[in-house]
Design a protein around this motif. Structure first.
Motif, PDB file in Angstrom:
ATOM      1  N   LEU A   1       0.842  -1.209   0.000  1.00 48.81           N
ATOM      2  CA  LEU A   1       0.000   0.000   0.000  1.00 48.81           C
ATOM      3  C   LEU A   1       0.875   1.257   0.000  1.00 48.81           C
ATOM      4  O   LEU A   1       0.536   2.262  -0.634  1.00 48.81           O
ATOM      5  N   THR A   2       2.014   1.203   0.717  1.00 50.91           N
ATOM      6  CA  THR A   2       2.950   2.333   0.737  1.00 50.91           C
ATOM      7  C   THR A   2       3.523   2.551  -0.660  1.00 50.91           C
ATOM      8  O   THR A   2       3.613   3.700  -1.141  1.00 50.91           O
ATOM      9  N   ALA A   3       3.886   1.464  -1.325  1.00 53.48           N
ATOM     10  CA  ALA A   3       4.437   1.559  -2.680  1.00 53.48           C
ATOM     11  C   ALA A   3       3.404   2.143  -3.644  1.00 53.48           C
ATOM     12  O   ALA A   3       3.730   2.967  -4.503  1.00 53.48           O
ATOM     13  N   LYS A   4       2.139   1.733  -3.462  1.00 53.38           N
ATOM     14  CA  LYS A   4       1.064   2.228  -4.330  1.00 53.38           C
ATOM     15  C   LYS A   4       0.894   3.737  -4.132  1.00 53.38           C
ATOM     16  O   LYS A   4       0.761   4.493  -5.102  1.00 53.38           O
ATOM     17  N   LEU A   5       0.936   4.176  -2.854  1.00 49.80           N
ATOM     18  CA  LEU A   5       0.807   5.603  -2.553  1.00 49.80           C
ATOM     19  C   LEU A   5       1.960   6.384  -3.182  1.00 49.80           C
ATOM     20  O   LEU A   5       1.751   7.446  -3.792  1.00 49.80           O
ATOM     21  N   GLU A   6       3.184   5.856  -3.059  1.00 45.46           N
ATOM     22  CA  GLU A   6       4.349   6.539  -3.635  1.00 45.46           C
ATOM     23  C   GLU A   6       4.211   6.659  -5.156  1.00 45.46           C
ATOM     24  O   GLU A   6       4.552   7.698  -5.738  1.00 45.46           O
ATOM     25  N   ALA A   7       3.698   5.591  -5.782  1.00 45.60           N
ATOM     26  CA  ALA A   7       3.519   5.609  -7.241  1.00 45.60           C
ATOM     27  C   ALA A   7       2.507   6.683  -7.639  1.00 45.60           C
ATOM     28  O   ALA A   7       2.724   7.429  -8.607  1.00 45.60           O
ATOM     29  N   LEU A   8       1.413   6.790  -6.868  1.00 51.74           N
ATOM     30  CA  LEU A   8       0.387   7.804  -7.165  1.00 51.74           C
ATOM     31  C   LEU A   8       0.933   9.217  -6.959  1.00 51.74           C
ATOM     32  O   LEU A   8       0.645  10.128  -7.736  1.00 51.74           O
ATOM     33  N   LYS A   9       1.766   9.374  -5.905  1.00 56.78           N
ATOM     34  CA  LYS A   9       2.382  10.686  -5.670  1.00 56.78           C
ATOM     35  C   LYS A   9       3.321  11.032  -6.831  1.00 56.78           C
ATOM     36  O   LYS A   9       3.413  12.198  -7.243  1.00 56.78           O
ATOM     37  N   GLY A  10       4.022  10.014  -7.327  1.00 58.43           N
ATOM     38  CA  GLY A  10       4.925  10.214  -8.471  1.00 58.43           C
ATOM     39  C   GLY A  10       4.154  10.659  -9.700  1.00 58.43           C
ATOM     40  O   GLY A  10       4.573  11.590 -10.401  1.00 58.43           O
ATOM     41  N   GLN A  11       3.000  10.011  -9.934  1.00 60.19           N
ATOM     42  CA  GLN A  11       2.168  10.387 -11.086  1.00 60.19           C
ATOM     43  C   GLN A  11       1.672  11.826 -10.940  1.00 60.19           C
ATOM     44  O   GLN A  11       1.652  12.591 -11.906  1.00 60.19           O
ATOM     45  N   ARG A  12       1.280  12.183  -9.713  1.00 60.57           N
ATOM     46  CA  ARG A  12       0.792  13.557  -9.486  1.00 60.57           C
ATOM     47  C   ARG A  12       1.927  14.568  -9.696  1.00 60.57           C
ATOM     48  O   ARG A  12       1.720  15.639 -10.272  1.00 60.57           O
TER      49      ARG A  12
ATOM     50  N   VAL B   1      -4.451  10.150  -4.495  1.00 60.28           N
ATOM     51  CA  VAL B   1      -3.444  10.191  -3.424  1.00 60.28           C
ATOM     52  C   VAL B   1      -4.137  10.232  -2.062  1.00 60.28           C
ATOM     53  O   VAL B   1      -3.764   9.511  -1.135  1.00 60.28           O
ATOM     54  N   GLY B   2      -5.184  11.060  -1.961  1.00 61.66           N
ATOM     55  CA  GLY B   2      -5.917  11.170  -0.696  1.00 61.66           C
ATOM     56  C   GLY B   2      -6.522   9.837  -0.277  1.00 61.66           C
ATOM     57  O   GLY B   2      -6.425   9.441   0.890  1.00 61.66           O
ATOM     58  N   GLU B   3      -7.085   9.150  -1.254  1.00 65.23           N
ATOM     59  CA  GLU B   3      -7.715   7.860  -0.967  1.00 65.23           C
ATOM     60  C   GLU B   3      -6.657   6.833  -0.539  1.00 65.23           C
ATOM     61  O   GLU B   3      -6.856   6.081   0.419  1.00 65.23           O
TER      62      GLU B   3
END
Ligand SMILES: [Zn+2]
Length: 259
Positions: free
Chosen positions: A35-46, A132-134
């Motif tokens: 889940l941490t990796a997924k959040l980091e990936a979404l932050k990267g996309q943003r 990212v928020g989700e």
């Protein structure tokens, strides 16, 4: 039932529970990490979208500055045109002004295109912010749940381990070593025989052995499944009534068949 077998059934229940707790304790940190990796990936996309928005803004600042320069130039040339003494000079100034005006119009078109790209990027950023928020909320919720569960599992495991140790101390050494050997190879060492089948490997128990298992009730020696090698036990309360007796081929019939 063989006295050790009864204890082995309980031991196996606790071995399975201990394994379940260990597996869960190992799996939960992996879930949090994913889940941490997924959040980091979404932050990267943003961050990519935010970078593109900044690039468009810089582009427009450059365009506006170019327009200002061109307008200043036009004003300057217009003043020079007023002082023109020949028709050739006047035409040259007019051309210069027309050229600069055309350039301004081109830049303004490009600026509009940039604004449209910014609108699309802002919409993308909104979606990225929501994602990212989700993901942050999910991570916070799952991390808390994982810590609680792991803490609870650790307590439970300590209790189960205590039970296992006292159970093992009660079981004969020979039975325990057979149990450990089968459990190591098969995952579980004891299997219930139900409806003439080994419930672990689903293979039929031969009628002769089935009757032996039921009648002698495994009192003297522990019986194993001929297919998987697990220790078999029989619980009369769980067996279906219509299967209580299985006809054993008579010796006469066996002799006839072998002829
Ligand atoms: Zn079996």
């Amino acid at each position: 039932m063989h006295p050790d077998l009864e204890k082995l059934i309980d031991l196996q229940k606790h071995d399975i529970e201990a394994k379940r707790l260990r597996d869960e304790m190992a799996a939960l940190p992996k879930l949090v990490a994913s889940l941490t990796a997924k959040l980091e990936a979404l932050k990267g996309q943003r961050a990519v979208v935010v970078g593109l928005i900044a690039k468009e803004e810089a582009l427009r600042r450059g365009q506006e500055s170019d327009v200002r320069d061109l307008k200043a130039k036009i004003a300057r040339v217009k003043k020079q045109a007023e002082l023109a003494t020949t028709a050739v000079q006047a035409t040259a100034y007019e051309h210069e002004i027309a050229f600069a005006e055309a350039k301004i119009s081109g830049i303004e078109d490009a600026e509009l295109e940039s604004l449209e790209r910014t609108d699309a990027l802002e919409a993308q950023k909104k979606l990225a912010d929501a994602a990212v928020g989700e993901a942050e909320a999910t991570l916070a919720r799952e991390s808390a749940r994982a810590s609680e569960t792991v803490a609870a599992d650790r307590k439970l495991l300590a209790e189960v381990e205590k039970l296992r140790a006292s159970e093992r101390a009660e079981i004969g050494e020979a039975a325990l070593s057979v149990y450990d050997r089968i459990a190591k190879a098969k995952g579980t060492a004891v299997s219930e025989a139900l409806n003439q089948k080994c419930t672990a490997c689903q293979m039929m128990v031969r009628p002769q052995r089935w009757n032996e298992l039921r009648d002698r009730n495994n009192d003297d020696q522990m019986m194993t499944c001929e297919s998987c090698g697990r220790l078999l036990f029989y619980d009369p309360a769980r067996d279906s009534p219509q299967r209580k007796t299985v006809p054993v081929e008579s010796i006469a019939a066996q002799i006839v068949r072998s002829l």
